[in-house]
Design an enzyme around this catalytic site. Structure first.
Site, mmCIF file in Angstrom:
data_model
loop_
_atom_site.group_PDB
_atom_site.id
_atom_site.type_symbol
_atom_site.label_atom_id
_atom_site.label_comp_id
_atom_site.label_asym_id
_atom_site.label_seq_id
_atom_site.Cartn_x
_atom_site.Cartn_y
_atom_site.Cartn_z
ATOM 1 C CG ASN A 111 -1.251 1.346 3.250
ATOM 2 O OD1 ASN A 111 -2.410 1.358 3.692
ATOM 3 N ND2 ASN A 111 -0.885 2.125 2.254
ATOM 4 C CG HIS A 113 -1.631 2.603 -2.638
ATOM 5 N ND1 HIS A 113 -2.069 3.777 -2.065
ATOM 6 C CD2 HIS A 113 -1.326 2.898 -3.920
ATOM 7 C CE1 HIS A 113 -2.023 4.741 -2.968
ATOM 8 N NE2 HIS A 113 -1.570 4.238 -4.103
ATOM 9 C CB SER A 140 0.575 -2.564 -3.968
ATOM 10 O OG SER A 140 0.599 -2.283 -5.343
ATOM 11 C CG ASP A 149 1.105 5.245 -0.683
ATOM 12 O OD1 ASP A 149 0.737 4.682 0.361
ATOM 13 O OD2 ASP A 149 0.416 6.109 -1.250
#
Ligand code: GAR
Length: 193
Positions: A111, A113, A140, A149
């Protein structure tokens, strides 16, 4: 560009809207020596702009209405299997995937972020960084786990927050580095032991 050590990995990308990170990943995947092929794009929002871009790049793309998390996840899992996906990349995907989905998929999920994790998990990252008078913010790339997260960070890049910055200008600066680091993070993930 990195040398391709073996067969390219099949990548699926989940998006919710604009898809500018998707675009940067497609650009990287189109390089002859890239390590990946983007073969599937799924959005929880059938009107997502990124879906149009994916189709125009001849990538199979699906808008799956988020009627419930379970129905979205079940339909997505079938497609991930059908397309033989090795890695799932979330790029501006604004829904939370269940622990059950992560377990059933059983391959890595990455992912992007827009903060220097572990700072500012969740939403409104830019306004929180500005409000706290942080000197730096950034982006990130991390592995997705069932905790929001919080998975292992693969790559981060920071930008300076100037006194003159506001949410709009900071967002723009960070988006620019996001486009730079997502392909790099995938290369790092695939090539570092
Ligand atoms: C990006 O800034 C991404 O980091 C963020 O949404 C934006 C999507 O832009 N993702 C999150 O906030 C996830 N929690 P894009 O659709 O143009 O790639």
């Amino acid at each position: 560009m990195e040398k391709c050590p073996g067969k390219k990995k099949n990548i699926a990308v989940f998006i919710s809207g604009r898809g500018s990170n998707l675009k940067s990943l497609i650009k990287y995947s189109n390089h002859k020596r890239s390590l990946i092929n983007i073969v599937l794009v799924i959005s929880n929002n059938p009107n997502a702009h990124g879906l149009k871009y994916a189709s125009s790049s001849k990538i199979k793309s699906y808008g799956i209405k988020f009627k419930s998390r379970i129905s979205f996840e079940n339909q997505s899992l079938k497609l991930l299997k059908k397309f033989n996906i090795d890695i799932l990349c979330l790029a501006g995907f604004m829904k939370i995937l269940s622990g059950n989905f992560i377990k059933k998929f059983s391959k890595p999920i990455l992912n992007i972020h827009p903060s220097l994790l572990p700072k500012y998990k969740g939403l409104n990252t830019h306004s929180r960084a500005i409000k706290n008078k942080d000197k730096y913010s950034g982006a990130s790339i991390h592995k997705v786990t069932k905790r929001l997260d919080s998975g292992k960070i693969i790559l981060q890049k920071k930008v300076k927050i100037l006194k003159t910055d506001n949410v709009k200008s900071l967002k723009k600066k960070i988006l620019k580095i996001e486009h730079e680091i997502y392909p790099k993070a995938i290369i790092k993930f695939l090539t570092s032991p």
